[in-house]
Scaffold this active site. Structure first.
Site, short mmCIF file in Angstrom:
data_model
loop_
_atom_site.label_atom_id
_atom_site.label_comp_id
_atom_site.label_asym_id
_atom_site.label_seq_id
_atom_site.Cartn_x
_atom_site.Cartn_y
_atom_site.Cartn_z
N ASP A 57 0.45 3.84 2.89
CA ASP A 57 1.01 3.38 4.18
C ASP A 57 2.53 3.41 4.17
O ASP A 57 3.15 3.76 5.17
CB ASP A 57 0.52 1.95 4.48
CG ASP A 57 -0.90 1.95 5.03
OD1 ASP A 57 -1.34 2.99 5.56
OD2 ASP A 57 -1.56 0.89 4.95
N ASP B 95 0.87 -1.19 0.00
CA ASP B 95 0.00 0.00 0.00
C ASP B 95 0.90 1.23 0.00
O ASP B 95 1.60 1.51 0.98
CB ASP B 95 -0.90 -0.02 1.24
CG ASP B 95 -1.88 1.14 1.24
OD1 ASP B 95 -3.08 0.90 1.41
OD2 ASP B 95 -1.44 2.31 1.08
C1 PRP Z 1 -4.84 3.34 -2.73
C2 PRP Z 1 -4.09 4.01 -3.87
C3 PRP Z 1 -5.19 4.47 -4.79
C4 PRP Z 1 -6.21 3.37 -4.62
C5 PRP Z 1 -6.05 2.42 -5.77
O1 PRP Z 1 -5.29 4.31 -1.85
O2 PRP Z 1 -3.23 5.04 -3.46
O3 PRP Z 1 -5.75 5.72 -4.41
O4 PRP Z 1 -5.93 2.69 -3.38
O5 PRP Z 1 -7.06 1.47 -5.73
P1 PRP Z 1 -8.23 1.39 -6.80
O6 PRP Z 1 -7.61 1.58 -8.14
O7 PRP Z 1 -8.76 0.00 -6.57
O8 PRP Z 1 -9.24 2.45 -6.47
P2 PRP Z 1 -5.98 3.93 -0.44
O9 PRP Z 1 -7.44 3.70 -0.61
O10 PRP Z 1 -5.22 2.82 0.21
O11 PRP Z 1 -5.84 5.27 0.38
P3 PRP Z 1 -4.53 5.99 0.92
O12 PRP Z 1 -3.87 6.66 -0.27
O13 PRP Z 1 -5.07 6.97 1.89
O14 PRP Z 1 -3.63 4.95 1.54
#
Ligand code: PRP
Length: 211
Positions: free
Chosen positions: A202, A199
């Site tokens: 994170d 992630d």
């Molecule tokens: C992650 C990443 C994208 C998303 C990608 O963010 O940075 O924004 O997931 O996934 P998707 O293509 O399936 O939508 P996350 O939701 O973990 O949030 P964060 O950036 O706050 O960690």
């Protein structure tokens, strides 16, 4: 059909490998995101419109060029924040418009929690930045918001992508090019990119909460 552009460069491959490595600590991970964001943005902006104008060097008058469009940099919070400063160094006059989206862990659907987009006066070109394109839900939600704002041209810049996410963006936004440093194999049953890097948010913000 998708408009996918993969940066093919030894520096990108080198830094991507360090980025993926589970032993890479957050301090180095952040620097790698910055380096890769510069290389990606350099490729994704090679056809920006220019306006010619005359300048004077210490020697004589000559023709010069300057960027001719209003460019918006749109980070998807949180992880997109890691790509903002290095790209702003390349395009200092860019406007930064934040969008807050997180992926619901149970459904993998994007949830919007913040939008700084104003009514009216859309930018000419928006560069959406997010290190990861997994299912494509978050990117598609961001592109939806930008098109609702009236932005005529959008591009998506992600460090890694899964084919599923590329296809989803192509299906919903066929005119939006997707620029990536690496195209990975697939998503796993938790909708994480495989082999991926975990992630990105994170790892950038040191919130893995493990052990
Ligand atoms: C992650 C990443 C994208 C998303 C990608 O963010 O940075 O924004 O997931 O996934 P998707 O293509 O399936 O939508 P996350 O939701 O973990 O949030 P964060 O950036 O706050 O960690």
């Amino acid at each position: 059909m998708s408009d996918l552009r993969i940066v093919d460069h030894p520096l990108v491959k080198h830094h991507m490998t360090r980025l993926r490595d589970v032993r890479t600590p957050p301090s180095e991970f952040r620097l790698l995101v910055q380096r890769l964001a510069v290389l990606l943005a350099y490729e994704a902006t090679q056809d920006l419109k220019l306006i010619e104008h005359e300048i004077e060097t210490p020697i004589q008058q000559t023709q010069g060029s300057q960027l001719g469009e209003r460019i918006g940099l749109v980070p998807i919070l949180r992880a997109g924040l890691g790509m903002v400063d290095p790209i702003l160094n390349l395009i200092p006059a860019a406007e930064v418009w934040h969008l807050g989206l997180y992926r619901d862990e149970a459904t993998a659907r994007p949830v919007e929690y913040y939008s700084k987009l104003p009514p009216g006066r859309p930018v000419d070109l928006a560069l959406v930045v997010d290190p990861m394109l997994a299912t494509g839900g978050s990117a598609a939600a961001a592109l939806e918001a930008l098109h609702a704002w009236g932005v005529p041209q959008t591009r998506l810049l992600s460090l890694i992508a899964a084919p599923e996410g590329v296809q989803e963006v192509a299906r919903r936004f066929p005119a939006t090019p997707v620029h990536v440093c690496a195209l990975d194999t697939c998503l796993n049953d938790r909708h994480f990119i495989v082999p991926g890097l975990g992630d990105a948010g994170d790892r950038i913000f040191n919130t893995t909460n493990e052990g």
